[in-house]
Design a protein around this motif. Structure first.
Motif, short mmCIF file in Angstrom:
data_model
loop_
_atom_site.label_atom_id
_atom_site.label_comp_id
_atom_site.label_asym_id
_atom_site.label_seq_id
_atom_site.Cartn_x
_atom_site.Cartn_y
_atom_site.Cartn_z
N GLU A 43 20.69 -100.18 21.14
CA GLU A 43 20.25 -98.97 21.15
C GLU A 43 19.44 -98.96 22.47
N ILE A 44 20.00 -97.64 23.24
CA ILE A 44 18.97 -97.37 24.37
C ILE A 44 17.98 -96.48 24.32
N LYS A 45 16.86 -95.52 23.53
CA LYS A 45 16.08 -94.98 23.03
C LYS A 45 14.83 -94.27 24.66
N ILE A 46 15.18 -93.12 25.03
CA ILE A 46 14.36 -91.96 25.87
C ILE A 46 13.51 -90.82 25.23
N LYS A 47 12.30 -91.05 24.85
CA LYS A 47 11.38 -89.96 25.01
C LYS A 47 10.57 -89.09 25.38
N VAL A 48 11.58 -87.69 25.94
CA VAL A 48 11.65 -87.08 27.29
C VAL A 48 11.01 -86.06 26.72
N ASN A 49 9.55 -85.19 27.07
CA ASN A 49 9.46 -83.68 26.60
C ASN A 49 10.78 -82.75 27.40
N ILE A 50 11.14 -82.00 26.33
CA ILE A 50 12.15 -80.96 25.38
C ILE A 50 12.10 -80.28 27.06
N ASP A 51 11.55 -79.34 27.93
CA ASP A 51 12.16 -79.55 29.36
C ASP A 51 13.44 -79.91 30.12
N ASN A 52 13.34 -82.04 30.01
CA ASN A 52 13.99 -82.49 30.36
C ASN A 52 14.57 -82.91 29.75
N LEU A 53 15.01 -82.50 28.30
CA LEU A 53 16.45 -82.83 27.55
C LEU A 53 17.67 -82.66 28.16
N GLU A 54 18.02 -81.40 28.66
CA GLU A 54 19.61 -81.11 28.92
C GLU A 54 19.60 -81.81 30.93
N ASN A 55 18.26 -82.84 31.70
CA ASN A 55 18.49 -83.68 32.46
C ASN A 55 18.91 -85.04 32.41
N ILE A 56 18.04 -85.35 30.96
CA ILE A 56 18.58 -86.23 30.64
C ILE A 56 20.53 -86.31 30.03
N GLU A 57 20.37 -85.60 28.95
CA GLU A 57 21.92 -85.41 28.18
C GLU A 57 22.82 -85.56 30.16
N ASN A 58 23.00 -84.93 30.57
CA ASN A 58 23.77 -84.68 31.82
C ASN A 58 23.37 -85.91 32.36
N ILE A 59 22.81 -86.93 33.10
CA ILE A 59 22.53 -87.92 33.75
C ILE A 59 23.98 -89.00 32.51
N PHE A 60 23.83 -88.79 30.86
CA PHE A 60 24.81 -89.75 30.81
C PHE A 60 26.11 -89.55 30.54
N TYR A 61 26.15 -87.78 30.25
CA TYR A 61 27.43 -87.02 30.77
C TYR A 61 28.48 -87.27 32.34
N LYS A 62 27.73 -87.24 33.45
CA LYS A 62 28.14 -87.76 34.42
C LYS A 62 28.83 -89.54 34.45
N LEU A 63 28.65 -89.92 33.47
CA LEU A 63 28.65 -91.41 33.31
C LEU A 63 29.81 -91.54 32.26
N GLY A 64 29.76 -90.06 31.76
CA GLY A 64 31.01 -90.06 31.04
C GLY A 64 30.67 -90.80 29.40
N ARG A 65 29.48 -90.85 28.67
CA ARG A 65 29.03 -90.93 27.89
C ARG A 65 28.12 -89.85 27.09
N PHE A 66 29.31 -89.75 26.09
CA PHE A 66 28.96 -88.22 25.60
C PHE A 66 28.15 -88.74 23.59
N GLU A 67 28.16 -90.39 24.40
CA GLU A 67 27.80 -90.19 22.27
C GLU A 67 26.14 -90.38 22.29
N LEU A 68 26.17 -88.98 22.34
CA LEU A 68 24.43 -89.52 21.97
C LEU A 68 23.73 -89.05 21.23
N TYR A 69 22.85 -89.60 20.72
CA TYR A 69 22.61 -88.52 19.30
C TYR A 69 20.59 -88.51 19.61
N VAL A 70 20.34 -87.37 19.36
CA VAL A 70 19.14 -86.14 20.22
C VAL A 70 18.48 -85.91 18.31
N GLU A 71 17.13 -85.88 18.15
CA GLU A 71 15.88 -85.41 18.01
C GLU A 71 14.88 -84.80 18.40
#
Length: 311
Positions: A7-35
């Motif tokens: 499990e890779i867990k990343i805590k990030v400010n909500i202002d940068n949530l989309e940036n973190i998601e896009n990093i994974f998506y650029k690598l073809g990794r879509f299966e993120l679970y976000v709180e």
């Protein structure tokens, strides 16, 4: 351990949530679970205990999101982590990353608390198998358990495809769903009164998940096939829908021109803004033109037809 994940867990400010998601998506990794703490304050939200680990998300405060990604230990976890960290540094994102090993059984159960019933355009309702929901008369209800396959319906690319399909689907259409994942788009086509749906995926896990979800929805006008793109497909389709990464869409386009009806529609998504020109150039090369486009949070979906053909 054969059936374990990191499990890779990343805590990030909500202002940068989309940036973190896009990093994974650029690598073809879509299966993120976000709180996301912003959901706590939405009107009519369900019981807090249903959604979040209070000891973590509430202690960290309203501005901190938790992003989780699970990677099999059969992969090169260290290399993947190095890539993620490098991309985060390049984007200059301030965040905290930690990892832990989890068993497959724990992963399969724990992620479900982040996935709940939701509606797209007040018409299509995506409902996890384990939740209850009373369907309204005009709603299309899709029961889903994505398991380890991509396709919960929550990602922007899937939402955009669903919106396009609702716009262009007609009764008695024949539909191809290429890269079906959990089967969600193929199931939608079947429930939109398609004559026949062929849903294809190269991944055995996705094929298994899609077959299970077809049974959940009690539909018979859909066939799930393990295969590569449109290889060995000859029957002409009225709609071909594909929600995969841009580079694979480019590989798919030549075969689409062979099996798409002359008045058919090719619906594509999974396209990040930096790949739009790649897709447009590939479509132009094969005499295809975009007749409709939509975007959300930097992701695009296109409805495409062969040039010179009427809708």
């Amino acid at each position: 351990m054969d059936n374990s994940y990191v499990e890779i867990k990343i805590k990030v400010n909500i202002d940068n949530l989309e940036n973190i998601e896009n990093i994974f998506y650029k690598l073809g990794r879509f299966e993120l679970y976000v709180e996301d703490p912003r959901h706590l304050y939405e009107e009519n939200n369900l019981n807090l205990d249903t959604y979040f680990n209070e000891d973590e998300i509430l202690v960290d405060g309203k501005e901190i999101c938790v992003v989780r990604y699970y990677i099999s230990e059969k992969e090169n976890v260290i290399e993947f982590l190095d890539i993620i960290k490098s991309m985060i540094r390049y984007e200059n994102i301030d965040c905290f990353i930690e990892t832990q090993e989890v068993l497959e059984e724990d992963w399969a159960n724990n992620w479900k608390k982040y996935y709940h019933t939701f509606k797209i355009d007040n018409r299509v309702v995506i409902k996890p198998e384990w939740e209850n929901y009373e369907r309204l008369n005009d709603e299309i209800l899709i029961n889903i358990d994505p398991g380890m396959a991509f396709g919960t319906g929550t990602h922007e690319t899937t939402k955009l495809c669903i919106q396009m399909m609702c716009k262009y689907m007609k009764d008695d259409y024949f539909v191809y769903d290429v890269g079906t994942g959990s089967g969600i788009l193929g199931i939608l086509a079947a429930k939109l009164n398609a004559r026949k749906v062929i849903a294809i995926d190269l991944d055995k896990v996705s094929v298994s998940a899609a077959k299970y979800n077809v049974k959940l929805n009690n539909i018979s006008n859909i066939e799930i096939i393990e295969g590569n793109l449109l290889d060995n497909m000859n029957e002409k389709g009225d709609i071909i829908v594909s929600n995969i990464i841009a580079e694979i869409i480019c590989d798919l386009i030549p075969d689409v021109t062979k099996v798409l009806n002359e008045d058919g529609i090719f619906i594509i998504s999974g396209i990040i803004d930096s790949k739009v020109n790649l897709i447009k150039n590939s479509l132009l090369k094969y005499n295809m033109e975009i007749i409709n486009e939509s975007k959300e949070n930097g992701w695009y979906a296109f409805a495409v037809k062969i040039k010179g053909n009427m809708i």
